[in-house]
Design an enzyme around this catalytic site. Structure first.
Site, short mmCIF file in Angstrom:
data_model
loop_
_atom_site.label_atom_id
_atom_site.label_comp_id
_atom_site.label_asym_id
_atom_site.label_seq_id
_atom_site.Cartn_x
_atom_site.Cartn_y
_atom_site.Cartn_z
N ASP A 1 8.41 -2.31 5.81
CA ASP A 1 7.16 -3.07 5.69
C ASP A 1 7.25 -4.15 4.62
OD1 ASP A 1 5.70 -1.95 7.72
OD2 ASP A 1 4.81 -0.39 6.49
N LYS B 1 0.83 -1.21 0.00
CA LYS B 1 0.00 0.00 0.00
C LYS B 1 0.86 1.26 0.00
CE LYS B 1 -4.06 -2.11 0.43
NZ LYS B 1 -5.32 -1.83 -0.24
N LYS B 2 2.07 1.15 0.56
CA LYS B 2 2.96 2.30 0.58
C LYS B 2 3.66 2.53 -0.76
CE LYS B 2 3.96 2.56 5.53
NZ LYS B 2 2.88 1.71 6.00
N LEU B 3 3.44 1.68 -1.73
CA LEU B 3 3.93 1.95 -3.07
C LEU B 3 3.10 3.03 -3.76
CD1 LEU B 3 4.72 -1.68 -4.29
CD2 LEU B 3 6.36 0.10 -3.65
N ASP B 4 2.07 3.51 -3.07
CA ASP B 4 1.27 4.63 -3.55
C ASP B 4 2.18 5.83 -3.85
OD1 ASP B 4 -1.68 5.87 -3.51
OD2 ASP B 4 -0.31 7.29 -2.60
#
Length: 748
Positions: free
Chosen positions: A273, A227-230
């Site tokens: 993460d 999700k942090k690849l956003d």
């Protein structure tokens, strides 16, 4: 995923080193987590803890998941989780403030997931919390274990589903872990049940018990990383101000604040993460992983108010270590201490495990097939849920999902500039405005269409009591997400009471996020950096055909609007005058008057307000003059004596008959606040610990006393109101802290 998590840490024995503890007779060669087969372990077994052929057929996969495993690591996690949940009940679950949330007779709009869910009467709510707390204690000590799990799980999920405003990822995780523990043999080591039932004491558990928990923790880390690849996270916009915290001071010795935010906060969080689950799994990288995840979660405990989550994740790290680590730790304790510690002897065989060979003849029971199928399906379901938002489209807003199970932790930060609630009487047409958040106990409704629908429905039921018939409710919510323009979340022209909403379809009155304006963020930062310390700016983006109605306070004596893109029409309401502005043009706005900014271009308009709070600026100058005057009096350089009304600034009492100057009162209040803040910052470790323990003591004290009062009410009936008021006052007593407001000290 399930197979890798099931196998757990692959472990090789060093030549000449005896097993620690000795392998029990039940574990034949090839059945232990790190043992080999034939002449030696293959590459797959050394890396994964199992051979690849173990997952090529269903029966082999079932045998793998039922490999006998030491219960010590599982028992240690159970005890830690139960303790943390017991501490969580009075704090994040809200037992300490339960009467403020569920006091009978309150006109409160609530936001349950299921419309049929309603809170119980207050005394029964306290009973429910007491059952949940006792269940957590039962999990911790392993007493009446299954019953304790049910006692904790039932109230926990009821309370979670009762109030969506309290949802977050870690509260959802607690419910999942408790559900899993209810199915596992976590009471076989270090538990009261083990003392009372010798056949259960210290017995093996099947490997799927560890696999389920390891897979869950792996998913939390890995999906959070995905999700942090956003783009917002990678670009450093999600937590832009976090690098200002003192915890990042060591990094700022070699990096600028901007680079600390980009590389350490965002880059480090992303890498950790994505990699933590893998690094924890392998023996060679586990020490490094334990160091970084411990550092990470300890920092999170100071950066965010997220309750027991950092400590729960720290406790879960032990699940990835060799299952016998608590047993080996107890074996190293002094002999006099071992008598009160769990057993250090090797675990005996268990009928729940599959030993192969001469034990059980290698046959598999239906129950073992069912456990393997459940493990596999559960892991697949957990991998699917974070990406299931195409099903529950009604809960999608600018961010997807039901804001609780997506593991998109800290990816989005919001700032609300303006929220307006307008009502219209359906019979008379009368229009009025409501204070945002009236009849609610939370602020999260502003960001979610489903909650706005529930809120409007609740308001339509309450407003007729105030002579407003058939009310229509309109919301105008302005929010900036990840440093973008402030823009509307929902269409302000839609009566939300009668607007359609379904959990399975897109919300038609939800306005889209203007992602095409995201590249403007660097330009907005440049514009903001050009302003002086006393000037502020607000950046607005609006849709064609809509307008923003705004009021310029008298305190904002120098306010202007400037168009950055598109075309707007500024309507000065009281002056009955309009002015059209195009890109690059601006105008001064009169203070103390309403104005409207209409977007007349075919594309969304972008404009900025620039304003100076002249009243606050004048106050700061006056306070600074008083501070300089006080300093001159103290160092003896003052040329004239102080007027009587200014004597309090040097600590002298106000003469009789002299009226206190409001400016002096503000100055003294400001100075006391600064002194208190400095005193807290300069407090030593012992003082900070004492303050922390005192705060927690009063919180748990109030929780216990209010619970006892409610249980007494259920058993014996409520006493007279005067007695009940005295009991509540006693429960609210906070000792020496209560004296501070009376002395005029500010509350910080």
């Amino acid at each position: 995923m399930a197979a890798a998590a099931a196998a757990g840490p692959a472990r090789r024995r060093r030549p000449g080193r005896s097993p620690d503890p000795p392998a029990p007779p039940a574990e034949t060669p090839g059945s232990g987590p790190g043992s080999g087969a034939g002449s030696g372990p293959g590459l797959a077994r050394r890396l994964l803890g199992f051979e690849l052929r173990d997952v090529t057929r269903w029966d082999r996969f079932v045998r793998l998941l039922h490999r006998p495993t030491d219960p010590a690591g599982l028992g240690a996690f159970r005890a830690a989780f139960g303790l943390l949940m017991a501490l969580d009940v009075p704090q994040e679950r809200g037992l300490a403030q339960l009467d403020q949330r569920f006091l009978e007779g309150l006109e409160v709009c609530r936001f349950p997931l299921l419309p049929l869910l309603r809170p119980l009467p207050l005394d029964w709510m306290y009973l429910l919390y007491a059952v949940m707390f006792l269940g957590a204690l039962g999990i911790m000590v392993g007493g009446c274990y299954r019953l304790s799990c049910v006692a904790f799980l039932g109230p926990y999920w009821y309370l979670l589903l009762l109030d969506k405003t309290s949802w977050n990822n870690h509260s959802y995780l607690y419910g999942l872990l408790a559900f899993q523990l209810a199915l596992l043999g976590a009471d076989r080591y270090g538990s009261l049940d083990g003392l009372l039932r010798p056949q259960k004491r210290n017995a093996h558990v099947p490997l799927w018990n560890y696999a389920l928990l390891r897979a869950q923790i792996f998913i939390v880390y890995f999906i959070a990383g995905l999700k942090k690849l956003d783009a917002d996270w990678v670009g450093g916009y999600s937590m832009g101000s976090l690098a200002r915290h003192w915890l990042f001071a060591p990094f700022k010795l070699v990096l600028s604040e901007e680079m600390t935010s980009l590389l350490v906060v965002h880059g480090g969080g992303l890498v950790l993460d994505l990699s933590a689950g893998f690094l924890l799994f392998f023996d060679a990288t586990r020490p490094l992983a334990l160091f970084f995840v411990t550092y990470f979660h300890c920092m999170n405990s100071q950066l965010f108010s997220i309750g027991m989550f950092p400590y729960t994740m720290l406790a879960s790290s032990g699940l990835f270590c060799h299952p016998s680590w608590p047993r080996r730790l107890c074996a190293r304790c002094p002999p006099w201490l071992r008598g009160v510690l769990p057993s250090t002897r090797p675990p005996p065989a268990s009928p729940d495990c599959h030993y192969g060979g001469g034990r059980g003849g290698g046959s598999l029971r239906p129950r073992q097939h069912l456990a393997a199928a459940f493990t596999l399906l559960y892991v697949l379901e957990q991998l699917f849920l974070p990406y299931s938002h195409f099903i529950t489209q009604g809960y999608n807003n600018w961010t997807n999902g039901l804001y609780g199970y997506s593991w998109d932790m800290m990816v989005h930060s919001r700032f609300h500039q303006h929220v307006k609630i307008t009502y219209r009487d359906g019979l008379t047409g009368e229009v009025g405005y409501l204070k945002p958040g009236v009849f609610t106990q939370s602020r999260r409704w502003k960001d979610h269409a489903d909650m706005l629908k529930q809120y409007s429905t609740c308001l339509s039921r309450l407003l007729p009591r105030y002579n407003i018939s058939e009310p229509q409710i309109y919301f105008d919510v302005w929010v900036s997400i990840n440093d973008r323009f402030q823009q509307r979340l929902v269409d302000p022209r839609v009566d939300v009471v009668r607007a359609p909403w379904s959990p399975w379809s897109r919300t038609p009155w939800l306005l889209p996020l203007l992602v095409e304006l995201s590249p403007w963020r660097e330009r907005l930062q440049e514009l903001e950096n050009q302003l002086d310390a006393h000037t502020d700016a607000v950046f607005i983006a609006d849709f064609p055909g809509l307008h923003l109605e705004n009021f310029v306070s008298e305190d904002l004596g120098n306010t202007s609007v400037r168009v950055l893109r598109g075309e707007v029409l500024v309507e000065l309401v009281e002056q009955h005058r309009n002015r059209s502005l195009r890109e690059g043009e601006g105008m001064q706005l009169p203070a103390g008057q309403y104005h409207k900014v209409h977007t007349v271009s075919a594309e969304p308009s972008c404009y900025m307000y620039v304003y100076v709070n002249t009243t606050a600026l004048a106050l700061e100058r006056d306070l600074e003059r008083l501070r300089e005057l006080r300093d001159r009096v103290r160092n003896g350089t003052a040329k004239e004596p102080l007027p009587p009304e200014l004597l309090p600034i040097v600590g002298e009492p106000l003469p009789g008959g002299v009226t206190a100057d409001p400016l002096v009162t503000t100055f003294l209040r400001r100075e006391r606040r600064l002194e208190e803040r400095n005193r807290r910052r300069e407090a030593g470790a012992a003082q900070r610990l004492r303050r922390f323990l005192r705060k927690k003591y009063h919180l748990f004290r109030r929780s216990a006393l209010m619970t006892l009062i409610s249980l007494r009410n259920l058993a014996l009936g409520r006493p007279p109101l005067e007695q009940l008021a005295q009991e509540v006052t006693f429960a609210n007593w906070r000792g020496e802290e209560e004296a501070r407001p009376e002395q005029g000290d500010p509350e910080l």
